[in-house]
Motif scaffolding. Sequence first.
Motif, PDB file in Angstrom:
ATOM      1  N   PRO A 178      -1.660  17.062 -13.067  1.00 60.58           N
ATOM      2  CA  PRO A 178      -1.975  18.491 -13.077  1.00 60.58           C
ATOM      3  C   PRO A 178      -1.629  19.088 -11.706  1.00 60.58           C
ATOM      4  O   PRO A 178      -1.696  18.395 -10.684  1.00 60.58           O
ATOM      5  CB  PRO A 178      -3.485  18.539 -13.310  1.00 60.58           C
ATOM      6  N   PRO A 179      -1.247  20.366 -11.658  1.00 61.59           N
ATOM      7  CA  PRO A 179      -0.856  20.972 -10.382  1.00 61.59           C
ATOM      8  C   PRO A 179      -1.900  20.822  -9.271  1.00 61.59           C
ATOM      9  O   PRO A 179      -1.535  20.553  -8.123  1.00 61.59           O
ATOM     10  CB  PRO A 179      -0.650  22.447 -10.743  1.00 61.59           C
ATOM     11  N   ALA A 180      -3.171  20.967  -9.575  1.00 61.68           N
ATOM     12  CA  ALA A 180      -4.204  20.860  -8.530  1.00 61.68           C
ATOM     13  C   ALA A 180      -4.236  19.455  -7.927  1.00 61.68           C
ATOM     14  O   ALA A 180      -4.376  19.300  -6.707  1.00 61.68           O
ATOM     15  CB  ALA A 180      -5.566  21.225  -9.094  1.00 61.68           C
ATOM     16  N   GLN A 181      -4.103  18.432  -8.762  1.00 57.33           N
ATOM     17  CA  GLN A 181      -4.080  17.064  -8.243  1.00 57.33           C
ATOM     18  C   GLN A 181      -2.824  16.836  -7.411  1.00 57.33           C
ATOM     19  O   GLN A 181      -2.866  16.183  -6.362  1.00 57.33           O
ATOM     20  CB  GLN A 181      -4.159  16.048  -9.383  1.00 57.33           C
ATOM     21  N   ALA A 182      -1.700  17.387  -7.845  1.00 57.38           N
ATOM     22  CA  ALA A 182      -0.461  17.251  -7.097  1.00 57.38           C
ATOM     23  C   ALA A 182      -0.588  17.908  -5.717  1.00 57.38           C
ATOM     24  O   ALA A 182      -0.117  17.364  -4.715  1.00 57.38           O
ATOM     25  CB  ALA A 182       0.697  17.864  -7.883  1.00 57.38           C
ATOM     26  N   LEU A 183      -1.239  19.068  -5.657  1.00 54.79           N
ATOM     27  CA  LEU A 183      -1.433  19.748  -4.376  1.00 54.79           C
ATOM     28  C   LEU A 183      -2.258  18.902  -3.420  1.00 54.79           C
ATOM     29  O   LEU A 183      -1.974  18.855  -2.216  1.00 54.79           O
ATOM     30  CB  LEU A 183      -2.102  21.107  -4.585  1.00 54.79           C
ATOM     31  N   VAL A 184      -3.294  18.251  -3.931  1.00 50.76           N
ATOM     32  CA  VAL A 184      -4.090  17.380  -3.066  1.00 50.76           C
ATOM     33  C   VAL A 184      -3.226  16.237  -2.550  1.00 50.76           C
ATOM     34  O   VAL A 184      -3.247  15.921  -1.359  1.00 50.76           O
ATOM     35  CB  VAL A 184      -5.350  16.854  -3.787  1.00 50.76           C
ATOM     36  N   LEU A 185      -2.441  15.628  -3.421  1.00 47.56           N
ATOM     37  CA  LEU A 185      -1.595  14.515  -2.996  1.00 47.56           C
ATOM     38  C   LEU A 185      -0.653  14.918  -1.873  1.00 47.56           C
ATOM     39  O   LEU A 185      -0.530  14.202  -0.874  1.00 47.56           O
ATOM     40  CB  LEU A 185      -0.777  13.958  -4.157  1.00 47.56           C
ATOM     41  N   VAL A 186       0.047  16.039  -2.011  1.00 41.58           N
ATOM     42  CA  VAL A 186       1.014  16.421  -0.984  1.00 41.58           C
ATOM     43  C   VAL A 186       0.337  16.907   0.291  1.00 41.58           C
ATOM     44  O   VAL A 186       0.948  16.886   1.356  1.00 41.58           O
ATOM     45  CB  VAL A 186       2.053  17.454  -1.469  1.00 41.58           C
ATOM     46  N   ASN A 187      -0.914  17.330   0.208  1.00 37.38           N
ATOM     47  CA  ASN A 187      -1.635  17.791   1.392  1.00 37.38           C
ATOM     48  C   ASN A 187      -2.433  16.695   2.078  1.00 37.38           C
ATOM     49  O   ASN A 187      -3.049  16.931   3.113  1.00 37.38           O
ATOM     50  CB  ASN A 187      -2.569  18.954   1.033  1.00 37.38           C
ATOM     51  N   LEU A 188      -2.422  15.500   1.523  1.00 33.30           N
ATOM     52  CA  LEU A 188      -3.206  14.394   2.072  1.00 33.30           C
ATOM     53  C   LEU A 188      -2.272  13.484   2.870  1.00 33.30           C
ATOM     54  O   LEU A 188      -1.561  12.667   2.307  1.00 33.30           O
ATOM     55  CB  LEU A 188      -3.871  13.636   0.930  1.00 33.30           C
ATOM     56  N   SER A 189      -2.259  13.672   4.190  1.00 33.44           N
ATOM     57  CA  SER A 189      -1.373  12.868   5.032  1.00 33.44           C
ATOM     58  C   SER A 189      -2.119  11.720   5.697  1.00 33.44           C
ATOM     59  O   SER A 189      -1.509  10.836   6.267  1.00 33.44           O
ATOM     60  CB  SER A 189      -0.696  13.740   6.085  1.00 33.44           C
ATOM     61  N   GLY A 190      -3.418  11.752   5.642  1.00 36.73           N
ATOM     62  CA  GLY A 190      -4.261  10.702   6.187  1.00 36.73           C
ATOM     63  C   GLY A 190      -5.660  10.911   5.658  1.00 36.73           C
ATOM     64  O   GLY A 190      -5.896  11.867   4.908  1.00 36.73           O
ATOM     65  N   PRO A 191      -6.592  10.044   6.004  1.00 40.85           N
ATOM     66  CA  PRO A 191      -7.971  10.256   5.539  1.00 40.85           C
ATOM     67  C   PRO A 191      -8.437  11.666   5.893  1.00 40.85           C
ATOM     68  O   PRO A 191      -8.249  12.131   7.020  1.00 40.85           O
ATOM     69  CB  PRO A 191      -8.771   9.202   6.297  1.00 40.85           C
ATOM     70  N   ALA A 192      -9.008  12.336   4.920  1.00 43.02           N
ATOM     71  CA  ALA A 192      -9.447  13.716   5.139  1.00 43.02           C
ATOM     72  C   ALA A 192     -10.772  13.959   4.441  1.00 43.02           C
ATOM     73  O   ALA A 192     -10.974  13.517   3.315  1.00 43.02           O
ATOM     74  CB  ALA A 192      -8.409  14.695   4.608  1.00 43.02           C
ATOM     75  N   PRO A 193     -11.672  14.671   5.124  1.00 41.49           N
ATOM     76  CA  PRO A 193     -12.928  15.040   4.465  1.00 41.49           C
ATOM     77  C   PRO A 193     -12.669  16.058   3.354  1.00 41.49           C
ATOM     78  O   PRO A 193     -11.704  16.812   3.390  1.00 41.49           O
ATOM     79  CB  PRO A 193     -13.762  15.657   5.579  1.00 41.49           C
ATOM     80  N   MET A 194     -13.545  16.037   2.373  1.00 44.21           N
ATOM     81  CA  MET A 194     -13.420  16.945   1.235  1.00 44.21           C
ATOM     82  C   MET A 194     -13.370  18.406   1.707  1.00 44.21           C
ATOM     83  O   MET A 194     -12.608  19.201   1.168  1.00 44.21           O
ATOM     84  CB  MET A 194     -14.590  16.751   0.274  1.00 44.21           C
ATOM     85  N   ARG A 195     -14.166  18.749   2.707  1.00 44.55           N
ATOM     86  CA  ARG A 195     -14.204  20.130   3.232  1.00 44.55           C
ATOM     87  C   ARG A 195     -12.826  20.543   3.739  1.00 44.55           C
ATOM     88  O   ARG A 195     -12.367  21.657   3.509  1.00 44.55           O
ATOM     89  CB  ARG A 195     -15.260  20.235   4.335  1.00 44.55           C
ATOM     90  N   GLN A 196     -12.144  19.639   4.436  1.00 42.86           N
ATOM     91  CA  GLN A 196     -10.814  19.943   4.965  1.00 42.86           C
ATOM     92  C   GLN A 196      -9.820  20.187   3.825  1.00 42.86           C
ATOM     93  O   GLN A 196      -9.002  21.099   3.889  1.00 42.86           O
ATOM     94  CB  GLN A 196     -10.330  18.802   5.858  1.00 42.86           C
ATOM     95  N   LEU A 197      -9.895  19.371   2.784  1.00 38.65           N
ATOM     96  CA  LEU A 197      -9.026  19.584   1.623  1.00 38.65           C
ATOM     97  C   LEU A 197      -9.304  20.935   0.975  1.00 38.65           C
ATOM     98  O   LEU A 197      -8.384  21.647   0.581  1.00 38.65           O
ATOM     99  CB  LEU A 197      -9.205  18.462   0.604  1.00 38.65           C
ATOM    100  N   ALA A 198     -10.569  21.292   0.865  1.00 32.98           N
ATOM    101  CA  ALA A 198     -10.933  22.587   0.291  1.00 32.98           C
ATOM    102  C   ALA A 198     -10.337  23.723   1.120  1.00 32.98           C
ATOM    103  O   ALA A 198      -9.798  24.689   0.567  1.00 32.98           O
ATOM    104  CB  ALA A 198     -12.450  22.727   0.201  1.00 32.98           C
ATOM    105  N   ASP A 199     -10.401  23.601   2.433  1.00 31.75           N
ATOM    106  CA  ASP A 199      -9.820  24.620   3.310  1.00 31.75           C
ATOM    107  C   ASP A 199      -8.307  24.706   3.116  1.00 31.75           C
ATOM    108  O   ASP A 199      -7.751  25.799   3.019  1.00 31.75           O
ATOM    109  CB  ASP A 199     -10.138  24.332   4.773  1.00 31.75           C
ATOM    110  N   ARG A 200      -7.644  23.565   3.067  1.00 31.66           N
ATOM    111  CA  ARG A 200      -6.183  23.544   2.887  1.00 31.66           C
ATOM    112  C   ARG A 200      -5.773  24.165   1.556  1.00 31.66           C
ATOM    113  O   ARG A 200      -4.726  24.782   1.453  1.00 31.66           O
ATOM    114  CB  ARG A 200      -5.647  22.116   2.942  1.00 31.66           C
ATOM    115  N   LEU A 201      -6.590  23.955   0.528  1.00 32.14           N
ATOM    116  CA  LEU A 201      -6.269  24.464  -0.799  1.00 32.14           C
ATOM    117  C   LEU A 201      -6.861  25.842  -1.068  1.00 32.14           C
ATOM    118  O   LEU A 201      -6.668  26.400  -2.147  1.00 32.14           O
ATOM    119  CB  LEU A 201      -6.763  23.481  -1.868  1.00 32.14           C
ATOM    120  N   SER A 202      -7.612  26.361  -0.093  1.00 29.46           N
ATOM    121  CA  SER A 202      -8.266  27.667  -0.236  1.00 29.46           C
ATOM    122  C   SER A 202      -9.145  27.724  -1.479  1.00 29.46           C
ATOM    123  O   SER A 202      -9.042  28.631  -2.314  1.00 29.46           O
ATOM    124  CB  SER A 202      -7.230  28.793  -0.279  1.00 29.46           C
ATOM    125  N   CYS A 203      -9.992  26.708  -1.617  1.00 36.02           N
ATOM    126  CA  CYS A 203     -10.914  26.692  -2.752  1.00 36.02           C
ATOM    127  C   CYS A 203     -12.271  26.136  -2.308  1.00 36.02           C
ATOM    128  O   CYS A 203     -12.422  25.683  -1.173  1.00 36.02           O
ATOM    129  CB  CYS A 203     -10.344  25.884  -3.915  1.00 36.02           C
TER     130      CYS A 203
END
Length: 153
Positions: free
Chosen positions: A41-66
Amino acid sequence: MSTPADAGTDQVVTELSGLVFEVTGRLRAQFNAAAAELDLPPAQALVLVNLSGPAPMRQLADRLSCEPSNVTGIVDGLERRGLVTRRPAPGDRRVKHVVLTETGEHRREQLRSSSHALAKTVFALPDSDQRHLRDLLARVLSGPPADGDTRSA
């Protein structure tokens, strides 16, 4: 009262905005198609491409603006697929870091490669035009934020 020059500038800005949105829409559609080819799904794909190293969930939320709660569901899906794991943060075990698995790294590279190949079709311009467009967009992004946003690019 606006001058004819202001009206011309306003029209150009309107056209630029529309063109940028159209290009963004094409890139998004191609990214989503690349994700679908990999059964993501597009949302999972966005997380994959934005995950370059271990990242806290909050940081992923910020990167994805959600909201972080949305990221939880997305990460749950990636975890079920064996593409990521959650690990306690070294300094605070209450914080969970999302980490790519070996399979997740492989899938991320497939996605990046496929989406890059598709993006090349959007930017099928002579090399000098590609560099010029890149430089102009970089200048736009390095300018002052229009909405008071003080985050760096």
